[in-house]
Write a protein that holds these residues in place. Sequence first.
Motif, PDB file in Angstrom:
ATOM      1  N   TYR A 133     -25.937   9.774 -14.813  1.00 26.12           N
ATOM      2  CA  TYR A 133     -24.982   9.804 -15.824  1.00 26.12           C
ATOM      3  C   TYR A 133     -25.833   9.579 -17.310  1.00 26.12           C
ATOM      4  O   TYR A 133     -26.419   8.584 -17.429  1.00 26.12           O
ATOM      5  N   ILE A 156     -20.258  12.561 -22.336  1.00 22.85           N
ATOM      6  CA  ILE A 156     -20.648  12.085 -20.898  1.00 22.85           C
ATOM      7  C   ILE A 156     -21.373  13.322 -20.457  1.00 22.85           C
ATOM      8  O   ILE A 156     -20.579  14.273 -20.352  1.00 22.85           O
ATOM      9  N   LYS A 187     -23.263  14.620 -16.612  1.00 29.83           N
ATOM     10  CA  LYS A 187     -23.806  13.963 -15.108  1.00 29.83           C
ATOM     11  C   LYS A 187     -24.285  15.282 -14.426  1.00 29.83           C
ATOM     12  O   LYS A 187     -23.996  16.184 -14.589  1.00 29.83           O
ATOM     13  N   ARG A 229      -9.600  12.338 -24.525  1.00 33.54           N
ATOM     14  CA  ARG A 229     -10.545  11.335 -23.904  1.00 33.54           C
ATOM     15  C   ARG A 229     -10.737   9.986 -24.365  1.00 33.54           C
ATOM     16  O   ARG A 229     -10.657   9.265 -23.637  1.00 33.54           O
ATOM     17  N   GLU A 261     -10.100   5.530 -17.371  1.00 33.94           N
ATOM     18  CA  GLU A 261     -11.418   5.985 -16.847  1.00 33.94           C
ATOM     19  C   GLU A 261     -12.505   4.895 -16.866  1.00 33.94           C
ATOM     20  O   GLU A 261     -13.764   5.461 -16.239  1.00 33.94           O
ATOM     21  N   LYS A 266     -13.019   2.609 -14.851  1.00 32.01           N
ATOM     22  CA  LYS A 266     -13.748   2.779 -13.661  1.00 32.01           C
ATOM     23  C   LYS A 266     -14.898   3.453 -13.196  1.00 32.01           C
ATOM     24  O   LYS A 266     -15.856   3.239 -12.522  1.00 32.01           O
ATOM     25  N   ILE A 267     -14.892   4.636 -14.082  1.00 37.29           N
ATOM     26  CA  ILE A 267     -15.899   5.709 -13.658  1.00 37.29           C
ATOM     27  C   ILE A 267     -17.326   4.993 -14.026  1.00 37.29           C
ATOM     28  O   ILE A 267     -18.510   5.237 -13.461  1.00 37.29           O
ATOM     29  N   PHE A 268     -17.354   4.151 -14.918  1.00 36.80           N
ATOM     30  CA  PHE A 268     -18.692   3.290 -15.530  1.00 36.80           C
ATOM     31  C   PHE A 268     -19.086   2.207 -14.767  1.00 36.80           C
ATOM     32  O   PHE A 268     -20.161   1.671 -15.020  1.00 36.80           O
ATOM     33  N   ILE A 288     -22.124   2.740 -11.706  1.00 37.61           N
ATOM     34  CA  ILE A 288     -22.964   4.261 -11.820  1.00 37.61           C
ATOM     35  C   ILE A 288     -24.317   3.945 -12.118  1.00 37.61           C
ATOM     36  O   ILE A 288     -24.786   3.087 -12.703  1.00 37.61           O
TER      37      ILE A 288
END
Length: 456
Positions: free
Chosen positions: A299, A327, A329, A365, A372, A374-376, A379
């Motif tokens: 990412y 972001i 990816k 966003r 969101e 938890k996405i980070f 990773i």
Amino acid sequence: MMALLETSRIAPPPGQVSELSVPLTSFDIIWIHFHPIRRLLFYEYACSKHYFVQTIVPKLKDSLSLTLKHYLPISGNLIYPSNIDKKPVFRYMPGDSVSLTIAESSDDFDNLIGNHARDGDLFYDFVPQIPPGKDEHECKIVPVIALQVTLFPGRGICIGFSNLHCLGDASSIVGFMLAWASISKCGGENELLKEKGESLPIFDRSVINYPLGIDNIYWNVMGQRPLIPSSLPFPTNRVRATFILHQADIKRLKDLVLAKKSDLVQVSSFVVSTSYIWSCLVKSGDAVGEEVDGNVLEYLIFAVDARARINPPVPTNYFGNCLGYGIAKIEHEELVGNKGFVTAAEAVAMDIKNTINNSDELMKRSENLLSELKIFVGIRGLGVSGSPKFDLYNADFGWGRTRKLEVVSIDGEKYSMSLCKSRDSDGGLEVGLSLPKERMEAFASIFAKGLKIHEY
């Protein structure tokens, strides 16, 4: 070796300002548990200790006091309630002040301002620590910034500043530092008032049009956590180095992307620079024997100033946080391949086109960021700190332009890069990295080699 000369408290001029309370928006609350942002500005300025103490320090104190008059939240504290039914605020009350440390160092100034790899631990002597908060009835009172001025006798001066991220984004904090520099250089605030006039900072939160109640939603989550002072990532076990992308390098990178993706828009200097660094960094991991599954996602995460991008636009002189984020990816094996850089540039450019430059999508966003997060977690990502838009090399306190900027807060568990205009390369960009020594050596080799060939 560093010697502490003085620790003082600097307040706005007495009798010229009154109490101020500024609520935190969701844009601020999201950063309330983030580590402080720590930056160092180095200046080449040969002066004696006597002249420094007797002339420069008093002038810096006086100019800082005048600057704080216009930036009252910086003079005050974060009021962090223990009862979640109450909301945090930035509060200034007459008598509040900012911590200013004056120090002297015998360290090698020329080594510190170099671009070569240097021990990351060397820089922490010049980073001021934000004083600890105080517990009062049903709340914690937390200072929001700390400043330090360090003399290298006969060689130069370093100004270090640490601030809570929830206080303000780069636009706000850089604006404060440029204002302090202007008042110091000019010997008063007249020039600042003439230059900025109606552009002096505003703290009115109503200029941001965000959904009703979103501040409560953010606070109900973030306020569940106790406010814990951030510790320094020390020892860093890293080296710091600076890499320059000259205007010619950036043009070649743009040309390469457009040759492969002729219909791609938003192929900016930011896009190609961050994408190139990202691809080189991931390749450097493979070069030092890092074992990564080819299907793992890599990412790139970057903040964007949302003031002019949301509807209605927020005034450029709004003081606080007003950030969206971008972001991109890509699977690891694709990013380290021969087309990794072009693929990265395409991913970053498309995110800017579809989200960053679309006010509705950007706001959506930002509104969903809390859910969101938890996405980070966990990773493999590279963060981008800073922007060429905010130029601290222009912070002239009367000693000339800044000689070197170091963003010390890119040290940490995850990798980040700092990005700013190049001081000495017109149209170029300057990238700072903090990496383990072996990884830095591999990155430097891949970075230099990639700029000399046509396939990146």
